[in-house]
Enzyme design. Structure first.
Site, PDB file in Angstrom:
ATOM      1  N   GLU A  72      75.541  86.686  -4.906  1.00 48.10           N
ATOM      2  CA  GLU A  72      74.163  86.899  -4.470  1.00 48.10           C
ATOM      3  C   GLU A  72      73.162  86.388  -5.512  1.00 48.10           C
ATOM      4  OE1 GLU A  72      72.904  87.753  -1.671  1.00 48.10           O
ATOM      5  OE2 GLU A  72      74.810  88.178  -0.701  1.00 48.10           O
ATOM      6  N   TYR A  77      66.625  93.471  -1.735  1.00 45.09           N
ATOM      7  CA  TYR A  77      67.511  92.607  -0.956  1.00 45.09           C
ATOM      8  C   TYR A  77      68.938  92.627  -1.521  1.00 45.09           C
ATOM      9  CZ  TYR A  77      70.199  88.616   0.270  1.00 45.09           C
ATOM     10  OH  TYR A  77      71.269  87.853   0.639  1.00 45.09           O
ATOM     11  N   ASP A 133      65.678  88.853   3.731  1.00 43.00           N
ATOM     12  CA  ASP A 133      65.429  87.673   2.898  1.00 43.00           C
ATOM     13  C   ASP A 133      64.673  86.647   3.741  1.00 43.00           C
ATOM     14  OD1 ASP A 133      67.320  86.698   4.651  1.00 43.00           O
ATOM     15  OD2 ASP A 133      68.536  85.705   3.114  1.00 43.00           O
TER      16      ASP A 133
END
Ligand code: SF4
Length: 356
Positions: free
Chosen positions: A37, A120, A138
């Site tokens: 991520e 997020y 996002d």
């Protein structure tokens, strides 16, 4: 059927987890999910993939990452940009070792409290690793939701962020949170793309506001147009036999803790192509070069665009007149062959690659 359940049901029906196989999809190792991520923020999958492979191989556990030297991590991150991500990864790995005995935390709030992890990323890790019902929001999600539901609130406003997060929280499938989050992100990345979305194949088309009202190019709506600041960096390659001088960027600015050559920053280009005199005089005034240093070369302009800034750089190579060490104790004297061991910003690395 109610519009929200229509959305969730059709999205999940559309999703085929195996359509877009990626090494971090479908795994439950929170540490690897976190690495992927962070690496993929502002980065294309093709660009991030070799970094993901390098980091999981070289730092297979949180402890490996926590005990590494920051210079080594920045060197491994070199070329990926947004270096604060790498510094934060390192700081968060240390937090996990100190506060959680090296085990990646499972509770959402503990994940959210780690350095460099926002709403997020915390939602992504919590849902992918532990199936906790936290909805990711996002750029893909903003686009899909604003188009499908016809929401024109600016996505870069505080009001917009709250509104989209609240809607996303209502839409998430509570039992299949990880799958739902992956589905909506894949949907935005492959079908409801920023330009030319594949509406003809879209399973949500019949109820999509943007499609039915010719609003696809208007949504999502952003309030601010980002104005990028231009900065001009003059880098001095002080050649002293086989050595050059470099320094670490320690100030609170772009590229913190990366290396660079001694540098003068000016708001604009300060020389003409065929006349460098004024600039060289300025460099002497700042004691960056000596009047008797011999000018070896003056590069053309190198450019790098960052999210908020446009960087222009010139590289001026001079042979040092005096072999006395420079008075500035921030400088490190490095053999030309050893420059590869240091992490430089992309613009300097491009220059060095061309030079060699
Ligand atoms: S119909 Fe087009 S704009 Fe609407 S959700 Fe589907 S792909 Fe996106």
């Amino acid at each position: 059927m109610q519009i929200k359940s229509f959305f969730t049901k059709n999205l999940l029906n559309w999703y085929r987890p195996d359509d877009r196989p990626l090494p971090w999809k479908g795994i439950s190792n929170a540490y690897y999910i976190w690495l992927s991520e962070i690496i993929l923020q502002q980065t294309r999958v093709e660009q991030g993939m070799p970094y993901y492979q390098k980091f999981t191989k070289k730092y297979p556990t949180v402890e490996h990452l926590a005990s590494a030297h920051e210079d080594a991590i920045l060197k491994d991150w070199e070329g990926l940009g947004y270096y604060s991500r790498a510094r934060n990864l390192h700081a968060a790995a240390k937090q996990i070792v100190e506060k959680h005995q090296g085990r990646f935390p499972e509770a959402y709030l503990d994940i959210r409290a780690l350095k460099g992890i926002g709403d997020y990323t915390a939602a992504a890790i919590a849902s992918f690793a532990h199936n906790l019902p936290y909805a990711v929001v996002d750029g893909n999600v903003y686009r899909v939701l604003s188009r499908f539901f016809g929401i024109s609130t600016a996505i870069d406003s505080g009001k917009g962020k709250k509104e989209f997060q609240a809607l996303a929280n209502q839409l998430i499938d509570q039992q299949n949170a990880g799958v739902y989050n992956q589905a909506i992100m894949d949907f935005g990345a492959t079908l409801c793309k920023p330009a030319s979305p594949a509406c003809v194949q879209c399973p949500l088309q019949s109820s999509c506001f943007a499609y039915n009202n010719q609003q696809i190019n208007q949504l999502p709506f952003k309030a601010k147009k980002l104005k990028k600041r231009t900065r001009c960096f003059y880098y001095i390659l002080l050649k002293e036999g086989p050595y050059y001088y470099i320094q670490k960027r320690t100030q609170k600015d772009i590229w913190k803790n990366l290396y660079e050559f001694p540098m003068l920053e000016l708001p604009n280009q300060h020389h003409s192509t065929d006349n460098h005199d004024e600039l060289l005089y300025l460099l002497q005034e700042k004691a960056l070069i000596h009047p008797k240093d011999r000018l070896l070369s003056f590069s053309t302009m190198y450019r790098q665009t960052l999210s908020h800034q446009k960087i222009q750089a010139f590289f001026i190579e001079v042979e040092r007149y005096s072999l006395q060490a420079l008075s500035n104790d921030h400088y490190i004297k490095v053999a030309a062959a050893a420059l590869n061991d240091y992490a430089f910003p992309k613009i300097i690395r491009s220059f060095l690659s061309q030079k060699s």
